[in-house]
Scaffold this active site. Structure first.
Site, PDB file in Angstrom:
ATOM      1  N   LYS A 210       0.835  -1.202   0.000  1.00 23.46           N
ATOM      2  CA  LYS A 210       0.000   0.000   0.000  1.00 23.46           C
ATOM      3  C   LYS A 210       0.869   1.251   0.000  1.00 23.46           C
ATOM      4  O   LYS A 210       0.673   2.154  -0.799  1.00 23.46           O
ATOM      5  CB  LYS A 210      -0.912  -0.027   1.227  1.00 23.46           C
ATOM      6  CG  LYS A 210      -1.988   1.023   1.190  1.00 23.46           C
ATOM      7  CD  LYS A 210      -3.199   0.630   2.034  1.00 23.46           C
ATOM      8  CE  LYS A 210      -2.811   0.441   3.503  1.00 23.46           C
ATOM      9  NZ  LYS A 210      -3.996   0.062   4.300  1.00 23.46           N
ATOM     10  N   GLU A 216      10.429  -5.730   3.046  1.00 25.54           N
ATOM     11  CA  GLU A 216      10.493  -7.090   2.510  1.00 25.54           C
ATOM     12  C   GLU A 216      10.069  -7.120   1.045  1.00 25.54           C
ATOM     13  O   GLU A 216      10.672  -7.801   0.212  1.00 25.54           O
ATOM     14  CB  GLU A 216       9.563  -8.021   3.310  1.00 25.54           C
ATOM     15  CG  GLU A 216      10.029  -8.358   4.720  1.00 25.54           C
ATOM     16  CD  GLU A 216       9.544  -7.379   5.773  1.00 25.54           C
ATOM     17  OE1 GLU A 216       9.122  -6.244   5.399  1.00 25.54           O
ATOM     18  OE2 GLU A 216       9.592  -7.718   6.965  1.00 25.54           O
ATOM     19  N   GLY A 267      -4.478  -3.689   5.781  1.00 33.18           N
ATOM     20  CA  GLY A 267      -3.926  -4.878   5.142  1.00 33.18           C
ATOM     21  C   GLY A 267      -4.674  -6.145   5.491  1.00 33.18           C
ATOM     22  O   GLY A 267      -5.012  -6.944   4.618  1.00 33.18           O
ATOM     23  N   ARG A 268      -4.958  -6.344   6.772  1.00 30.48           N
ATOM     24  CA  ARG A 268      -5.577  -7.601   7.200  1.00 30.48           C
ATOM     25  C   ARG A 268      -7.047  -7.704   6.807  1.00 30.48           C
ATOM     26  O   ARG A 268      -7.661  -8.743   6.996  1.00 30.48           O
ATOM     27  CB  ARG A 268      -5.382  -7.788   8.701  1.00 30.48           C
ATOM     28  CG  ARG A 268      -5.938  -6.674   9.569  1.00 30.48           C
ATOM     29  CD  ARG A 268      -5.428  -6.807  11.004  1.00 30.48           C
ATOM     30  NE  ARG A 268      -5.792  -5.693  11.871  1.00 30.48           N
ATOM     31  CZ  ARG A 268      -5.088  -4.582  12.012  1.00 30.48           C
ATOM     32  NH1 ARG A 268      -3.982  -4.393  11.315  1.00 30.48           N
ATOM     33  NH2 ARG A 268      -5.486  -3.635  12.850  1.00 30.48           N
ATOM     34  N   GLU A 354      -3.782  -8.938  15.374  1.00 31.64           N
ATOM     35  CA  GLU A 354      -3.257  -7.613  15.042  1.00 31.64           C
ATOM     36  C   GLU A 354      -4.312  -6.537  15.285  1.00 31.64           C
ATOM     37  O   GLU A 354      -3.987  -5.377  15.530  1.00 31.64           O
ATOM     38  CB  GLU A 354      -2.773  -7.571  13.581  1.00 31.64           C
ATOM     39  CG  GLU A 354      -1.816  -6.413  13.296  1.00 31.64           C
ATOM     40  CD  GLU A 354      -1.172  -6.492  11.915  1.00 31.64           C
ATOM     41  OE1 GLU A 354      -1.882  -6.716  10.925  1.00 31.64           O
ATOM     42  OE2 GLU A 354       0.063  -6.322  11.821  1.00 31.64           O
ATOM     43  N   HIS A 385      -4.284 -35.602  15.500  1.00 31.68           N
ATOM     44  CA  HIS A 385      -3.078 -36.399  15.693  1.00 31.68           C
ATOM     45  C   HIS A 385      -1.906 -35.523  16.134  1.00 31.68           C
ATOM     46  O   HIS A 385      -0.761 -35.952  16.074  1.00 31.68           O
ATOM     47  CB  HIS A 385      -2.723 -37.123  14.393  1.00 31.68           C
ATOM     48  CG  HIS A 385      -3.758 -38.112  13.982  1.00 31.68           C
ATOM     49  ND1 HIS A 385      -3.618 -39.464  14.202  1.00 31.68           N
ATOM     50  CD2 HIS A 385      -4.977 -37.953  13.403  1.00 31.68           C
ATOM     51  CE1 HIS A 385      -4.698 -40.096  13.746  1.00 31.68           C
ATOM     52  NE2 HIS A 385      -5.530 -39.204  13.256  1.00 31.68           N
ATOM     53  N   LYS A 500      10.540  -1.938  13.484  1.00 31.56           N
ATOM     54  CA  LYS A 500      11.011  -1.300  12.252  1.00 31.56           C
ATOM     55  C   LYS A 500      12.095  -0.258  12.543  1.00 31.56           C
ATOM     56  O   LYS A 500      13.101  -0.173  11.838  1.00 31.56           O
ATOM     57  CB  LYS A 500       9.843  -0.610  11.525  1.00 31.56           C
ATOM     58  CG  LYS A 500       8.866  -1.568  10.852  1.00 31.56           C
ATOM     59  CD  LYS A 500       7.840  -0.786  10.017  1.00 31.56           C
ATOM     60  CE  LYS A 500       6.692  -1.689   9.590  1.00 31.56           C
ATOM     61  NZ  LYS A 500       5.631  -0.954   8.864  1.00 31.56           N
TER      62      LYS A 500
END
Lengths: 525, 525
Positions: A210, A216, A267-268, A354, A385, A500
């Site tokens: 955005k 990254e 974002g989420r 978040e 399991h 950051k």
């Protein structure tokens, strides 16, 4: 409209009083009648079953009072109408608008934001059509067979989980157009592996950031461009951007095209925007993505109901608060009995943790009650399991969120011992709900199951695009309602900033802290 | 040797007293000296750093007392010597023996069990060599290019995580022999997808079930066989079994060969046995698998040290108990800064939660203290953009287990803004440790980080086979020591049984419980 902390609500005091003397034992009360009665219909044919929750009529009544007192539906309406709900960043919160208009038109500087989202939707849908029709090809003339999304966090988890959720469905329906892959981690081994397994001349990359400044994502962009150039390809013919109109990636000739979002979609919560839409339309076609939006929009509409027995997202949110603040359970396990939803828990983990993993209220004042739980999970029957031992028999109680579908997506099945695998899958699911709820006495305490492990179940006929949209929006709205109940701002994430800042210090060599320098040194930085 | 509940230990009372008045603030104490001092060497060149844990010299001394009083090393020796440590199932616990003999020879009915494991190791290593050399081919004469493991739980999570951990390393070293894939879930969409993406005539299947009766695995076996037959292939030329010598799968002409394990290696501890060894040897070669065993064996040896400052697994276990029982943290996040370890947290989730998610002690008597925590995690930096918000700023404290490596596996990297991606990855890791520990004050409480979030760091040069073996054995031994501290039997899993019983009832149609029938009905069973 009044925003107040949870423990300032009169109904909070009432519920706390009730919780102290509450002896509702759903273990003994869970019978066929309760199972049939405790179902709230959701959008796109899904249902929310809360029979195996520790909630009786009195509790339900008190939770409705809490919903009313905290004005949850009015707050949702205020959000839909474009009020500044993200108080930390002073922004509107408009992800609902990416799939339909339920409030008043949201205007800003004379611009209708709903129209902007619609325009972008049509633009990336058209782009996907043109890729499918062969108008766009790779720079050496090859047809695109693979789309690779470069993004992290919300630009990765939601779109990836949605893609995985629909891939088998699309294969079965003849709707699969392109393979999709994802590069997220700054660990170079991530991008290197995806690239090694792909035919670059047939690959179209979607760069998603955005701000256009995500560390990254920019590192991975250059990683990929380097490989494209070395393969003799024209990078600008192999890459589109999804970004905001003000970012450095916008209207940039380095990309084939750019599609836009804005700061009002976090974002989420961006799977229904261009962030999810571009890759999903390319993978499955624009019609499939629009079906997905329809399911989400229908769920958003149901979430406007005041009555908790008609509003599954609201009820789910309230029961979650009941379990978090009154029964003191600090976690929730998400357990989809559907391999297609294998990464859905990871997406919910971001969406929930978040949003509501906060310790200050929407005005920045510390709260003195618990907020969002830890979310984790794996698909069943795999989880049975793995960690179900602890869920059944440990010293702790962990609330469970099951998800199941009557039919598999591919209907490719075999009969073994008199039943198909899909039947075995759902037999296990039904068995687990009852095992967790009712437990089992035994003289051998090692074989005793205490029961009283609460669970809810979301179920439907099949995991289709509209069912997936409904499921996604259910949880988005649940998280939103919980944020309102806790009086949080669920839409910022200041908790990611300090890391950051310190990372920049390390990379600049101006550590400013000798422990930071020492850790960097042992890690070879 | 004395087995006693944790809260019967004199040192428990001392630690509890210390915890009540403990004011050790590692937030202010974390400096370069502490980082350099608080490191315990592990096997294969790894290190365990506990500088950012809330543990001072006095606490450490008390934890050593607890280790001594609970006779943890003697209990480990007893396990190595073949004593019946799995008290619930009345079995020895011998996974260590699959990678080396550290105790007395373990004999049973005149048979040396170590020799049995060694023999099977050589058998499946030879088999892998013969597949690589082309002695075995598919039934239409095609060379095998893919190995597909069919198994669930311990037959899936560990082997899958280990395969993913070494795939990039093997590619870089020219050691990759075959692709490996995994089918686990009884959801038919799982097997269907893996099969659709594979060339069956080039695929070798490994059927893994110790008992030979696992519902999911047998259903998936028949699913696969059906596809093989439809593709005109001879199923017996495309399938080997890993099972116990007494299972229906043993010495069965339906399979090309069978490799054996026994009841003394639990599923979640079976990555170093034929369960992990068969697929890993096929994928990467026998020499790589033996390097992996060497790292594990070296770690097992270090775990014999009495001194907590020389025994990372022991120290890690004790700090975990300190955090669980005295600081009351109910969860731990596992955060590898390595994409190769993306499924390692899922494996630890099983290993830890299935082992110590118990409420009765090794004699079947209920305990009145907390036992194993909930384990969850995702790789960094991905997690930073997901649930780290809650870790940094929620109302709860969640202990963190970081893992990092100085070098990437493929060394395929680009420089962006003056640093390669691997450097950015580790700069982020160092930054997070310090951010969690030290936090940040701010007048804007929404931007305040309380700090005091404890973490440990396991780090090394590169994730190689021996480093992976060391890492795996570290956690296996940590879990074992914690089980001893809590006086649990970490090696059975009675908590999985009730679900199995109720599933059978559903599938037989004799529900015996109307809620079970009602849930089955809404799920279409």
């Amino acid at each position: 409209m009044q925003y107040q902390n949870l423990n300032k609500a009169a109904s909070f005091i009432k519920i706390a009083g009730y919780a102290e003397k509450q002896e509702f034992n759903f273990k003994d009360k869970l019978d066929a009648d309760r199972v049939k009665k405790c179902i709230v219909p959701m959008a796109a044919g899904l249902n929310y079953s809360w029979a195996a929750k520790s909630v009786d009529d009195q509790c339900l009544k008190l939770l409705q009072e809490l919903a009313d007192e905290q004005e949850l539906i009015n707050k949702y309406k205020s959000l839909l109408n474009g009020d500044m709900i993200n108080t930390g960043e002073k922004r509107k919160v408009l992800h609902h608008l990416s799939r339909g208009e339920l409030g008043q038109p949201v205007m800003e500087d004379g611009k209708n934001i709903g129209d902007f989202y619609k325009k972008e939707l049509e633009r990336f849908c058209n782009f996907a059509n043109e890729v499918h029709n062969g108008k766009y090809k790779g720079s050496t003339g090859k047809t695109f067979t693979t789309v690779i999304q470069i993004g992290i966090g919300g630009s990765d988890l939601g779109p990836r989980a949605m893609y995985m959720a629909l891939e088998n469905w699309a294969l079965a329906e003849g709707k699969k157009k392109l393979n999709a892959k994802f590069i997220s981690n700054v660990d170079p081994d991530d991008a290197s592996q995806v690239i090694a397994e792909s035919k670059l001349d047939e690959s179209l990359f979607i760069l998603v950031s955005k701000s256009g400044t995500t560390q990254e994502t920019l590192a991975n962009e250059l990683f990929v461009k380097d490989k494209l150039v070395k393969a003799g390809l024209d990078t600008s013919k192999h890459m589109v951007a999804v970004t905001s109109e003000t970012s450095p990636l916008a209207r940039n000739s380095a990309y084939l095209d750019s599609f836009y979002i804005d700061d009002y979609i976090g974002g989420r919560f961006s799977s229904t925007s261009a962030v999810g839409g571009c890759v999903l339309s390319l993978a499955f076609g624009a019609d499939v993505f629009k079906e997905f939006l329809k399911g989400a929009s229908e769920a958003d509409k149901l979430a406007l109901e005041n009555d908790v027995l008609k509003n599954a997202a609201l009820l789910d949110a309230l029961i979650g608060v009941w379990e978090r603040n009154f029964l003191d359970f600090p976690y929730t396990a998400v357990l989809p009995y559907s391999q297609a939803l294998s990464r859905f828990p990871a997406h919910l983990q971001q969406m929930d943790m978040e949003s509501n993993g906060k310790r200050v209220n929407r005005n920045g004042e510390p709260v003195d009650y618990s907020t969002g739980p830890v979310i984790f999970g794996e698909p069943g029957t795999n989880g049975q399991h793995s960690f179900f031992q602890l869920l059944h028999q440990s010293t702790e109680i962990i609330p469970l969120q099951f998800i199941g579908f009557i039919e598999s997506q591919k209907n490719d099945d075999v009969t073994v011992d008199g039943s198909i695998s899909q039947t075995k899958l759902n037999a296990n699911l039904a068995a687990q709900i009852v095992a967790f709820a009712k437990g089992q006495d035994s003289d051998d305490k090692n074989k005793e199951f205490p029961g009283c492990r609460p669970s809810s179940l979301i179920y439907g006929k099949k995991l289709t695009p509209s069912a997936l949209g409904s499921l996604l929006a259910h949880f988005e709205n649940k998280v939103m309602f919980q944020g309102f109940i806790w009086n949080l701002n669920s839409f910022d994430q200041e908790g990611v900033q300090l890391g950051k800042v310190l990372t920049k210090k390390v990379l600049s060599g101006n550590f400013g802290d000798d422990a930071l320098e020492a850790y960097s040194k042992i890690l070879g930085v």
